[in-house]
Design a protein around this motif. Structure first.
Motif, PDB file in Angstrom:
ATOM      1  N   LYS A 166      40.254  49.607 -13.606  1.00 48.28           N
ATOM      2  CA  LYS A 166      39.726  50.735 -14.003  1.00 48.28           C
ATOM      3  C   LYS A 166      37.393  50.367 -14.474  1.00 48.28           C
ATOM      4  CE  LYS A 166      42.205  51.698 -17.662  1.00 48.28           C
ATOM      5  NZ  LYS A 166      42.878  51.954 -18.762  1.00 48.28           N
TER       6      LYS A 166
ATOM      7  N   ARG B  47      37.060  50.753  -9.585  1.00 48.22           N
ATOM      8  CA  ARG B  47      37.148  51.895  -9.537  1.00 48.22           C
ATOM      9  C   ARG B  47      36.115  52.673 -10.379  1.00 48.22           C
ATOM     10  NH1 ARG B  47      40.392  57.187  -9.024  1.00 48.22           N
ATOM     11  NH2 ARG B  47      38.854  58.676  -8.744  1.00 48.22           N
ATOM     12  N   MET B  48      35.464  52.341 -11.362  1.00 49.57           N
ATOM     13  CA  MET B  48      33.698  53.080 -11.785  1.00 49.57           C
ATOM     14  C   MET B  48      32.881  52.554 -10.386  1.00 49.57           C
ATOM     15  SD  MET B  48      32.635  53.998 -14.903  1.00 49.57           S
ATOM     16  CE  MET B  48      30.285  54.182 -15.314  1.00 49.57           C
TER      17      MET B  48
ATOM     18  N   GLU C  76      32.528  54.284  -7.624  1.00 50.43           N
ATOM     19  CA  GLU C  76      32.299  55.371  -7.578  1.00 50.43           C
ATOM     20  C   GLU C  76      30.828  55.233  -7.683  1.00 50.43           C
ATOM     21  OE1 GLU C  76      34.002  57.304 -11.197  1.00 50.43           O
ATOM     22  OE2 GLU C  76      35.894  57.428  -9.502  1.00 50.43           O
TER      23      GLU C  76
ATOM     24  N   HIS D  75      31.387  61.084 -16.382  1.00 50.48           N
ATOM     25  CA  HIS D  75      32.718  60.625 -16.026  1.00 50.48           C
ATOM     26  C   HIS D  75      33.556  60.574 -17.866  1.00 50.48           C
ATOM     27  CE1 HIS D  75      35.372  57.235 -15.464  1.00 50.48           C
ATOM     28  NE2 HIS D  75      36.210  56.941 -16.468  1.00 50.48           N
ATOM     29  N   ASN D  76      32.425  61.053 -18.932  1.00 53.09           N
ATOM     30  CA  ASN D  76      32.858  60.480 -20.071  1.00 53.09           C
ATOM     31  C   ASN D  76      33.349  61.641 -20.925  1.00 53.09           C
ATOM     32  OD1 ASN D  76      33.958  58.156 -20.298  1.00 53.09           O
ATOM     33  ND2 ASN D  76      31.427  57.750 -21.873  1.00 53.09           N
TER      34      ASN D  76
ATOM     35  N   ARG E 264      34.576  65.065 -16.155  1.00 51.62           N
ATOM     36  CA  ARG E 264      35.099  65.026 -15.150  1.00 51.62           C
ATOM     37  C   ARG E 264      36.712  64.837 -15.942  1.00 51.62           C
ATOM     38  NH1 ARG E 264      37.171  59.925 -12.568  1.00 51.62           N
ATOM     39  NH2 ARG E 264      37.257  60.513 -10.362  1.00 51.62           N
TER      40      ARG E 264
ATOM     41  N   HIS F 293      40.823  63.639 -15.810  1.00 53.52           N
ATOM     42  CA  HIS F 293      41.500  62.505 -15.139  1.00 53.52           C
ATOM     43  C   HIS F 293      42.447  62.668 -14.861  1.00 53.52           C
ATOM     44  CE1 HIS F 293      37.703  59.681 -15.436  1.00 53.52           C
ATOM     45  NE2 HIS F 293      37.560  60.392 -16.607  1.00 53.52           N
TER      46      HIS F 293
ATOM     47  N   ALA G 178      44.725  60.266 -14.971  1.00 54.04           N
ATOM     48  CA  ALA G 178      45.961  59.695 -15.920  1.00 54.04           C
ATOM     49  C   ALA G 178      45.560  59.763 -17.272  1.00 54.04           C
ATOM     50  CB  ALA G 178      45.278  58.188 -15.583  1.00 54.04           C
ATOM     51  N   LEU G 179      44.896  60.778 -17.476  1.00 57.20           N
ATOM     52  CA  LEU G 179      44.789  61.397 -18.535  1.00 57.20           C
ATOM     53  C   LEU G 179      45.595  62.728 -18.720  1.00 57.20           C
ATOM     54  CD1 LEU G 179      41.671  59.872 -19.949  1.00 57.20           C
ATOM     55  CD2 LEU G 179      43.522  58.947 -20.078  1.00 57.20           C
TER      56      LEU G 179
ATOM     57  N   THR H 160      39.562  65.066 -19.986  1.00 59.16           N
ATOM     58  CA  THR H 160      38.531  63.994 -20.313  1.00 59.16           C
ATOM     59  C   THR H 160      38.989  62.806 -20.906  1.00 59.16           C
ATOM     60  OG1 THR H 160      36.811  64.515 -21.581  1.00 59.16           O
ATOM     61  CG2 THR H 160      37.476  66.009 -19.287  1.00 59.16           C
ATOM     62  N   PRO H 161      37.969  61.886 -20.961  1.00 54.04           N
ATOM     63  CA  PRO H 161      37.995  60.271 -21.966  1.00 54.04           C
ATOM     64  C   PRO H 161      37.536  61.451 -23.608  1.00 54.04           C
ATOM     65  CG  PRO H 161      37.083  59.830 -19.658  1.00 54.04           C
ATOM     66  CD  PRO H 161      37.023  61.000 -19.811  1.00 54.04           C
TER      67      PRO H 161
END
Length: 77
Positions: free
Chosen positions: A5, A8-9, A12, A38-39, A42, A44, A46-47, A51-52
């Protein structure tokens, strides 16, 4: 333990930094803006396209999420 993780960040941020020709200051707003993107904006894979923030129960309403975030931040101050 793996650091996928973070790698990856970091990748980016490096990609974005190239376009901006580097970070000129230690307190660059680019990093804060990317963290918000990002939070809160965007989606994700995986989610499952969320978004987170959405996974934590925080939803940003409206078509223009950037505008909504800015408006909400200005009301808080």
């Amino acid at each position: 333990m793996n650091n996928n993780k973070m790698e990856r960040m970091n990748g980016e941020v490096r990609d974005r930094e190239k376009v901006l020709r580097g970070l000129k200051k230690d307190d660059s707003t680019m990093l804060s803006g990317y963290q918000l993107y990002h939070n809160f904006i965007r989606p994700h894979m995986a989610l499952d396209g969320k978004t987170p923030a959405e996974m934590c129960g925080l939803k940003v309403e409206g078509e223009n999420k950037w505008k909504t975030l800015i408006e909400n931040a200005s009301k808080a101050n």
